[in-house]
Design a protein around this motif. Structure first.
Motif, short mmCIF file in Angstrom:
data_model
loop_
_atom_site.label_atom_id
_atom_site.label_comp_id
_atom_site.label_asym_id
_atom_site.label_seq_id
_atom_site.Cartn_x
_atom_site.Cartn_y
_atom_site.Cartn_z
N MET A 1 -27.45 -16.57 -77.68
CA MET A 1 -26.31 -16.98 -78.66
C MET A 1 -25.09 -16.03 -78.16
SD MET A 1 -26.22 -15.75 -82.61
CE MET A 1 -27.51 -17.06 -83.21
N LEU A 2 -23.94 -16.73 -78.40
CA LEU A 2 -22.76 -16.06 -77.78
C LEU A 2 -22.39 -15.03 -78.84
CD1 LEU A 2 -20.43 -19.28 -76.92
CD2 LEU A 2 -21.40 -17.61 -75.40
N PRO A 3 -21.88 -14.00 -78.21
CA PRO A 3 -20.98 -12.88 -79.22
C PRO A 3 -20.12 -13.54 -80.12
CG PRO A 3 -20.93 -12.13 -76.93
CD PRO A 3 -21.36 -13.53 -76.99
N MET A 4 -20.28 -13.46 -81.34
CA MET A 4 -19.50 -13.96 -82.45
C MET A 4 -17.94 -14.25 -82.13
SD MET A 4 -20.92 -13.00 -85.96
CE MET A 4 -20.88 -11.30 -85.81
N ALA A 5 -17.24 -13.12 -81.42
CA ALA A 5 -15.85 -13.08 -81.30
C ALA A 5 -15.43 -14.11 -80.05
CB ALA A 5 -15.49 -11.61 -80.61
N LEU A 194 -12.14 -15.07 -91.74
CA LEU A 194 -13.06 -14.64 -90.80
C LEU A 194 -14.29 -15.69 -90.68
CD1 LEU A 194 -14.34 -12.03 -89.47
CD2 LEU A 194 -15.67 -11.71 -91.58
N GLN A 195 -14.51 -16.45 -91.72
CA GLN A 195 -15.58 -17.37 -91.74
C GLN A 195 -15.05 -18.63 -90.49
OE1 GLN A 195 -15.23 -20.74 -93.07
NE2 GLN A 195 -17.34 -21.34 -92.36
N ARG A 196 -13.67 -18.88 -90.78
CA ARG A 196 -13.13 -20.04 -89.85
C ARG A 196 -13.04 -19.31 -88.37
NH1 ARG A 196 -7.99 -21.72 -93.52
NH2 ARG A 196 -9.08 -23.46 -94.94
N ARG A 197 -13.00 -18.05 -88.09
CA ARG A 197 -12.77 -17.61 -87.00
C ARG A 197 -13.95 -17.39 -86.28
NH1 ARG A 197 -10.29 -11.54 -85.27
NH2 ARG A 197 -10.90 -11.65 -83.12
#
Length: 359
Positions: A1-5, A194-197
């Motif tokens: 999984m990619l880091p969230m940022a 934040l959810q959209r990002r």
């Protein structure tokens, strides 16, 4: 999984994150908190479970989290059936109403707790904790004790702790309900941004209609353990599927329909011309009712008496009496003359500002 940022933001995601098929859950004395619920939540969607206390929304959230098991039915998360899967084995994390922070740990160790439990290397825990704290806007608080934090800061710490494990789904059980109105409004917007990002799936529980409409891509309105209506906020507000939904969404103007034909409907307000739906009550949204000179711009007009006027800054609300009914009208304040209590005024209604509902 990619880091969230580093996840792609705004990329199309059409697969389902959550699927609930005929799930039911009963407690003591046969009380059915969740009653044969079917639900599908898309990946990357901000989805809200909305309803009054006791409607089953929190129980449904707990079924998704694995904190309760359904008596019947099936729950699938990320394409995997969750039958018997405990909470720590599900790719979900939960932010509770109480935040459930550890008082003996400072902010840094609260955020990194889940990674510690996984046996993650200390250097990676520190790096990811710093990155998450910066993302949430609390990087200056990492060495503070929980007792030193405000309510809004605690909410952010709980959110960072839930997100650092990079779950596929974040479950939020009324996490803003204990905050004051101003802070709550600001955090609603921050949480949605934040959810959209992140592009992550959020399932949010609330009893607050305004909160649900501000934050949600779609929402489900629940009553007595069942889902009454699912859809985007504007569709549910403007075209409620039942009187329960209309009343819960804050509507107050329900006009009985005594008869109808192809040209219009007969009501206590008189004959209203236009194409109306098939329900047995006409729902008049307060913001679409035209008053005074503005009534001339819509096809259906009648007279009413102003019984009460409530100034609310951006808007003024008028309580009107007509045909044995009480109506609420809301008008944006744009410098136009105000109508006074006791005044008889012209009222206009357009079919475009109405919906029909049934029990």
């Amino acid at each position: 999984m990619l880091p969230m940022a580093d996840r792609a933001v705004g990329s199309p995601r059409t697969e389902s994150a959550i699927r609930v098929d005929a799930a039911s859950k009963s407690f003591e004395k046969g009380v059915r908190a969740v009653d044969a619920v079917d639900l599908e939540v898309g990946a990357g969607e901000f989805f809200t479970l909305l309803g009054p206390s006791g409607c089953g929304k929190t129980t449904l959230l707990r079924l998704l989290a694995g904190l309760e098991q359904p008596d019947s039915g099936r729950i699938t998360i990320g394409g995997q059936v969750m039958d018997g899967v405990p909470p720590h084995r599900r790719s979900v994390n939960t932010v509770f109403q109480s935040y459930a922070l550890f008082p003996h740990r400072n902010v840094r160790r609260n955020i990194g707790f889940g990674l510690e439990m996984r046996g993650t290397d200390a250097g990676e825990i520190d790096a990811r904790t710093r990155r998450m704290a910066e993302l949430i806007g609390i990087d200056g608080l990492l060495d503070r004790e929980v007792a030193q934090l405000s309510g809004g800061q605690r909410q952010r710490v709980a959110l960072a702790r839930a997100l650092i494990n990079e779950p596929d789904v974040l479950l939020l059980d009324e996490p803003l309900s204990a905050l004051d109105a101003d802070l709550r409004g600001r955090l609603q917007l921050e949480l949605k941004r934040l959810q959209r990002r992140l592009g992550m799936t959020f399932v949010f529980v609330t009893h607050d209609q305004q909160e649900a409409m501000v934050m949600s891509d779609r929402m489900a309105v629940l009553d007595a353990g069942r889902i009454v209506q699912v859809g985007p906020p504007d569709a549910i507000y403007e075209a409620p599927a039942a009187l329960f939904v209309a009343r819960f969404m804050g509507h107050q103007n329900f006009v009985p329909i005594h008869g109808r034909d192809a040209a219009g409907v007969d009501t206590p307000l008189g004959r209203l011309e236009g194409a109306f739906g098939t329900g047995d009550h006409l729902l008049l949204r307060p913001e679409t009712i035209r008053l005074g000179d503005e009534a001339q711009t819509v096809p259906n007009r009648f007279e009413a008496t102003v019984e009460e006027r409530l100034y609310r800054g951006e808007t003024t609300e008028y309580r009107l009496a007509c045909g044995g009914l009480r109506l609420l009208a809301s008008r944006a304040n744009r410098g136009q003359p105000e109508h006074q209590v006791g005044e008889t005024i012209r009222v206009g209604v357009s079919p475009r500002g109405t919906a029909t509902v049934s029990d």
